[in-house]
Design an enzyme around this catalytic site. Structure first.
Site, PDB file in Angstrom:
ATOM      1  N   HIS A 102       0.846  -1.193   0.000  1.00 43.00           N
ATOM      2  CA  HIS A 102       0.000   0.000   0.000  1.00 43.00           C
ATOM      3  C   HIS A 102       0.883   1.246   0.000  1.00 43.00           C
ATOM      4  O   HIS A 102       1.967   1.254   0.578  1.00 43.00           O
ATOM      5  CB  HIS A 102      -0.924  -0.005   1.221  1.00 43.00           C
ATOM      6  CG  HIS A 102      -1.986   1.045   1.157  1.00 43.00           C
ATOM      7  ND1 HIS A 102      -1.758   2.359   1.506  1.00 43.00           N
ATOM      8  CD2 HIS A 102      -3.284   0.983   0.756  1.00 43.00           C
ATOM      9  CE1 HIS A 102      -2.870   3.051   1.330  1.00 43.00           C
ATOM     10  NE2 HIS A 102      -3.811   2.242   0.877  1.00 43.00           N
ATOM     11  N   GLU A 174      -3.565   2.399  -7.228  1.00 48.52           N
ATOM     12  CA  GLU A 174      -3.942   3.517  -6.365  1.00 48.52           C
ATOM     13  C   GLU A 174      -3.034   4.703  -6.647  1.00 48.52           C
ATOM     14  O   GLU A 174      -1.889   4.726  -6.203  1.00 48.52           O
ATOM     15  CB  GLU A 174      -3.881   3.115  -4.892  1.00 48.52           C
ATOM     16  CG  GLU A 174      -2.704   2.200  -4.510  1.00 48.52           C
ATOM     17  CD  GLU A 174      -2.453   2.166  -3.017  1.00 48.52           C
ATOM     18  OE1 GLU A 174      -3.417   2.280  -2.261  1.00 48.52           O
ATOM     19  OE2 GLU A 174      -1.282   2.050  -2.628  1.00 48.52           O
TER      20      GLU A 174
END
EC number: 5.3.1.1
Length: 261
Positions: A102, A174
């Site tokens: 992430h 992302e």
């Protein structure tokens, strides 16, 4: 309609209390009945300390089996690594998924492409499924480096694993500049990068892997933008941050699967 099953993940990050997590878990479970579960895979990324509680709550809910639990990070080795959680511990606790790479892990904790790739390899070898996150910063996008950055992240993962291992990976694109900022890539911007990811995979892994791998979009996904994003051919679902902490908002995002039919 794509053969790839739509997948919506909630990333709860470092949020919640025992009370709020219980309310949220019950709300999410109530949102996904058996019919909806046939169309969309729903995963919740839970802080380590709350995972057993969430598993316990889901086991007692009528639709609990329709929700899969994910850890938000993991470490590659057992031993003298104070504060870390080894992938084998997740397997031991019957956690099926883990989120790796992430942007917050990359930015705040300085995890490199190679470290993320090693984590992906070790997690898959241990028997976990992985949501592997990739994406560019705002400075990189402005410098027209999006494809270069994403390719380097994909290459590191691909170099670490076998072609067969890709069946255990969901990719989450992302754009870092859109996470928690309220900014969102437009549906066309997101589709453009998702299409590039699939093209890269076709050229560097195989057409079969490229077509089978699900690619989520993550970055300020909310009830107002999810339907338009879901219409795009190469967007196979979402990795949702803030909106996943509200069961009603998360339900709306889960139901954006209707745009695929």
């Amino acid at each position: 309609m794509s053969a790839r099953k739509f997948v919506v993940g909630g990333n709860w990050k470092c949020n919640g209390t025992l009370a709020s997590i219980e309310t949220l878990t019950k709300g999410v479970a109530a949102s996904v009945d058996a019919e909806l579960a046939k169309k969309v895979e729903v995963i919740v990324g839970v802080p380590f300390i709350y995972i057993p509680k969430v598993q316990q709550i889901l086991a007692g809910e009528a639709n609990g089996a329709n929700i899969l639990v994910s850890a938000e990070n993991a470490w590659t080795k057992s031993g003298a690594y104070t504060g870390e959680v080894h992938v084998g511990m997740l397997v031991d606790c019957q956690v099926p998924y883990v989120i790796l790479g992430h942007s917050e892990r990359r930015q705040i904790f300085h995890e490199s492409n190679e470290q993320v790739a090693e984590k992906v390899k070790v997690a898959i070898d241990a028997g976990l499924k992985v949501i592997a996150c990739i994406g560019e910063t705002e400075a990189q996008r402005i410098a027209n480096q999006t494809e270069e950055v994403v390719a380097a992240q994909l290459k590191a993962i691909n170099n670490a694993i076998s072609k067969e291992a890709w069946k255990n990976i969901i990719l989450a694109y992302e754009p870092v500049w859109a996470i928690g900022t309220g900014k969102t890539a437009t549906p066309d911007q997101a589709q453009e990068v998702h299409q590039y990811i699939r093209k890269w995979m076709t050229e560097n892994i195989s057409k079969e892997v490229a077509e089978a791998t699900r690619i989520q979009y993550g970055g300020s996904v909310n009830p107002a933008n999810c339907n338009e994003l879901a219409k795009k051919a190469d967007i196979d679902g979402f990795l949702v941050g803030g909106a996943s902490l509200d069961a009603a908002k998360f339900k709306t995002i889960i139901n954006s699967v209707s745009e695929k039919f």
